[in-house]
Design a protein around this motif. Sequence first.
Motif, PDB file in Angstrom:
ATOM      1  N   UNK A 103       0.717  -1.419   0.117  1.00 41.84           N
ATOM      2  CA  UNK A 103      -0.110   0.093   0.049  1.00 41.84           C
ATOM      3  C   UNK A 103       0.966   1.388  -0.125  1.00 41.84           C
ATOM      4  N   UNK A 104       2.134   1.116   0.731  1.00 46.55           N
ATOM      5  CA  UNK A 104       2.891   2.300   0.645  1.00 46.55           C
ATOM      6  C   UNK A 104       3.436   2.590  -0.703  1.00 46.55           C
ATOM      7  N   UNK A 105       4.042   1.593  -1.321  1.00 47.25           N
ATOM      8  CA  UNK A 105       4.448   1.454  -2.553  1.00 47.25           C
ATOM      9  C   UNK A 105       3.563   2.104  -3.731  1.00 47.25           C
ATOM     10  N   UNK A 106       2.194   1.736  -3.586  1.00 44.41           N
ATOM     11  CA  UNK A 106       1.352   2.316  -4.197  1.00 44.41           C
ATOM     12  C   UNK A 106       0.790   3.631  -4.099  1.00 44.41           C
ATOM     13  N   UNK A 107       0.907   4.115  -2.849  1.00 40.59           N
ATOM     14  CA  UNK A 107       0.893   5.241  -2.573  1.00 40.59           C
ATOM     15  C   UNK A 107       1.996   6.380  -3.183  1.00 40.59           C
ATOM     16  N   UNK A 108       3.133   5.663  -3.106  1.00 39.41           N
ATOM     17  CA  UNK A 108       4.117   6.596  -3.453  1.00 39.41           C
ATOM     18  C   UNK A 108       4.208   6.676  -4.876  1.00 39.41           C
ATOM     19  N   UNK A 147      -9.254   5.935  -1.611  1.00 39.22           N
ATOM     20  CA  UNK A 147      -9.076   6.423  -0.084  1.00 39.22           C
ATOM     21  C   UNK A 147      -8.260   7.517  -0.265  1.00 39.22           C
ATOM     22  N   UNK A 148      -7.749   8.130  -1.304  1.00 39.08           N
ATOM     23  CA  UNK A 148      -6.913   9.284  -1.480  1.00 39.08           C
ATOM     24  C   UNK A 148      -7.876  10.397  -1.479  1.00 39.08           C
ATOM     25  N   UNK A 149      -7.263  11.477  -0.850  1.00 40.93           N
ATOM     26  CA  UNK A 149      -8.197  12.833  -1.130  1.00 40.93           C
ATOM     27  C   UNK A 149      -8.289  13.354  -2.656  1.00 40.93           C
ATOM     28  N   UNK A 150      -6.992  12.766  -3.402  1.00 36.77           N
ATOM     29  CA  UNK A 150      -7.237  13.197  -4.578  1.00 36.77           C
ATOM     30  C   UNK A 150      -7.904  12.400  -5.537  1.00 36.77           C
ATOM     31  N   UNK A 151      -9.021  12.745  -6.307  1.00 40.58           N
ATOM     32  CA  UNK A 151      -9.896  12.048  -7.111  1.00 40.58           C
ATOM     33  C   UNK A 151      -9.508  11.563  -8.281  1.00 40.58           C
TER      34      UNK A 151
END
Length: 157
Positions: A103-108, A147-151
Motif C-alpha cells: 500500500x505504501x508503494x502504491x501511494x508513493x 481512499x486518497x483525497x485526490x480524485x
Amino acid sequence: MFTSRNFLSNVADILTQLSNGQLLMVNSRKRNGLILYKRFHAEFAGPGAAVGSFFDLDCERVLPVGNLSLVCPKSPEERQKAYLIRRQWIRLTQQLTDNPLPTQRAQMILNQFDNYFGNEIVAQVPDDAFALLVGVLPQTIAKIRQTSETPYVGDIS
C-alpha cells in the motif's frame, strides 16, 4: 482518453520502432514519458530518457504519459546522457519498490506521478500500469485511489 484512432496508431508506431531496436529519447523539454510494459513488470522512461535499442526489444506494450514527444539523439554524448537519465528513472522506481508494504508503494508511485504530471494526467493512467511499475496488484492501486483525497478516475482499459 486513450481510445482515439490517432493514439492507437502512434502506439503501434512506437512499438514497431522499439521492436526494430531504434534508439529514441523522451523529449526533455516537455513533461511527458513512456510506460514500457515488459513481460512481468513495467518501466517508466521520463523526460530525457533513452528508449529502444537493445533495452526495450522485449517491450510488449507502451503507454504514453502526458503529451509524448520522442526525438532521436543527435550525438554520441546525447545518447550517453539519455542512457544515464533512463537509469536514473529506473533507480527512482527501484527506491519506491524497496518499501516492503504494497500500500505504501502504491501511494508513493501515485504521489510521484501526481507531483510531476498533475491529477488530470494521473487519472488517465490505468491501475495496472502503476501496479506493474512498483510490484503490487492493480486492486491495491485502485484501493489507494479510492481512499486518497485526490480524485483519481481509476482503470480506463
